[in-house]
Design an enzyme around this catalytic site. Sequence first.
Site, PDB file in Angstrom:
ATOM      1  N   GLY A  53      -0.441  50.285  12.763  1.00 31.70           N
ATOM      2  CA  GLY A  53      -1.844  50.139  12.818  1.00 31.70           C
ATOM      3  C   GLY A  53      -2.412  49.693  11.345  1.00 31.70           C
ATOM      4  O   GLY A  53      -3.553  48.954  11.215  1.00 31.70           O
ATOM      5  N   THR A  63      -3.640  42.117  17.411  1.00 33.64           N
ATOM      6  CA  THR A  63      -3.560  41.324  18.342  1.00 33.64           C
ATOM      7  C   THR A  63      -3.562  42.353  19.950  1.00 33.64           C
ATOM      8  O   THR A  63      -3.241  43.385  19.738  1.00 33.64           O
ATOM      9  CB  THR A  63      -2.172  40.644  18.674  1.00 33.64           C
ATOM     10  OG1 THR A  63      -1.195  41.502  18.232  1.00 33.64           O
ATOM     11  CG2 THR A  63      -1.862  39.523  17.230  1.00 33.64           C
ATOM     12  N   ASP A  70       1.938  48.760  21.370  1.00 37.73           N
ATOM     13  CA  ASP A  70       1.770  50.197  20.757  1.00 37.73           C
ATOM     14  C   ASP A  70       1.890  51.349  21.977  1.00 37.73           C
ATOM     15  O   ASP A  70       2.396  52.172  21.671  1.00 37.73           O
ATOM     16  CB  ASP A  70       0.785  49.979  19.859  1.00 37.73           C
ATOM     17  CG  ASP A  70       0.600  51.520  19.111  1.00 37.73           C
ATOM     18  OD1 ASP A  70       1.334  51.977  18.434  1.00 37.73           O
ATOM     19  OD2 ASP A  70      -0.843  51.898  19.376  1.00 37.73           O
ATOM     20  N   ASP A  74       4.381  54.042  23.096  1.00 38.71           N
ATOM     21  CA  ASP A  74       4.101  55.770  22.907  1.00 38.71           C
ATOM     22  C   ASP A  74       4.368  56.314  24.256  1.00 38.71           C
ATOM     23  O   ASP A  74       5.145  57.300  24.211  1.00 38.71           O
ATOM     24  CB  ASP A  74       2.769  55.575  22.674  1.00 38.71           C
ATOM     25  CG  ASP A  74       2.251  55.503  21.110  1.00 38.71           C
ATOM     26  OD1 ASP A  74       3.258  55.292  20.278  1.00 38.71           O
ATOM     27  OD2 ASP A  74       1.073  55.052  21.004  1.00 38.71           O
TER      28      ASP A  74
END
Length: 222
Positions: A53, A63, A70, A74
């Site tokens: 980040g 983007t 991301d 997670d």
Amino acid sequence: MPETQENIFLFVPNIIGFARVILAIISFYYMPTHCVFAVICYVTSALLDAVDGHAARFFNQSTKFGAMLDQLTDRAGTAGLMMTLATFYPKYTFWFQISMAIDITCHWLYLHSVTVQGKASHKLIDMSGNPIMRLYYTNKNVLFFMCAGNEAFYAALYVMYFYTGPTVLGIGLYKLIALVSMPVAVVKAAISVLHGIVASMNIASLDCAERAAAAQKQDKAN
């Protein structure tokens, strides 16, 4: 001269994202038998979540693909850990299943609703919207505390299967961490449900607007 198309996949934050995926896969492979190595890979993958980040903002390389990568990493990382925990603690398999289902479906629905609304990031919520969501995504300390506490709960459950740890207040350290962080994990799951509710309402609003526009167009055609 035509502009040279950028290679989004080679953006620094996305390369970090690919590294997170590789580390997560390695941790999955070693989770059943090699606690220390699996934890190192899993925790490193989780910590890189913050690094990508910062990299995206520093290099101006935010983007939609990076945001998707991301979020998916997670969700997949937590799901892989929960699957292992279900084999370690079969008595609680149902709760791991419910937690996994909530985490994946609600976050996917929320991210999808953000995408169809044309927003660049899942964190760019409507500031006039739900106050809990506003606090969750605009207060970095709250977001970090919730995410760290949630990860601490599941990681502690994993480690305590192998090790007791030093005794603190009459119980093993890892069990104590699990007990202390469990309320955070429960609240985090509730916030995930709220993600799903907010997303459902947003998508339903879009459906209503599209149906109204279609009906108006049909009326004009008639």
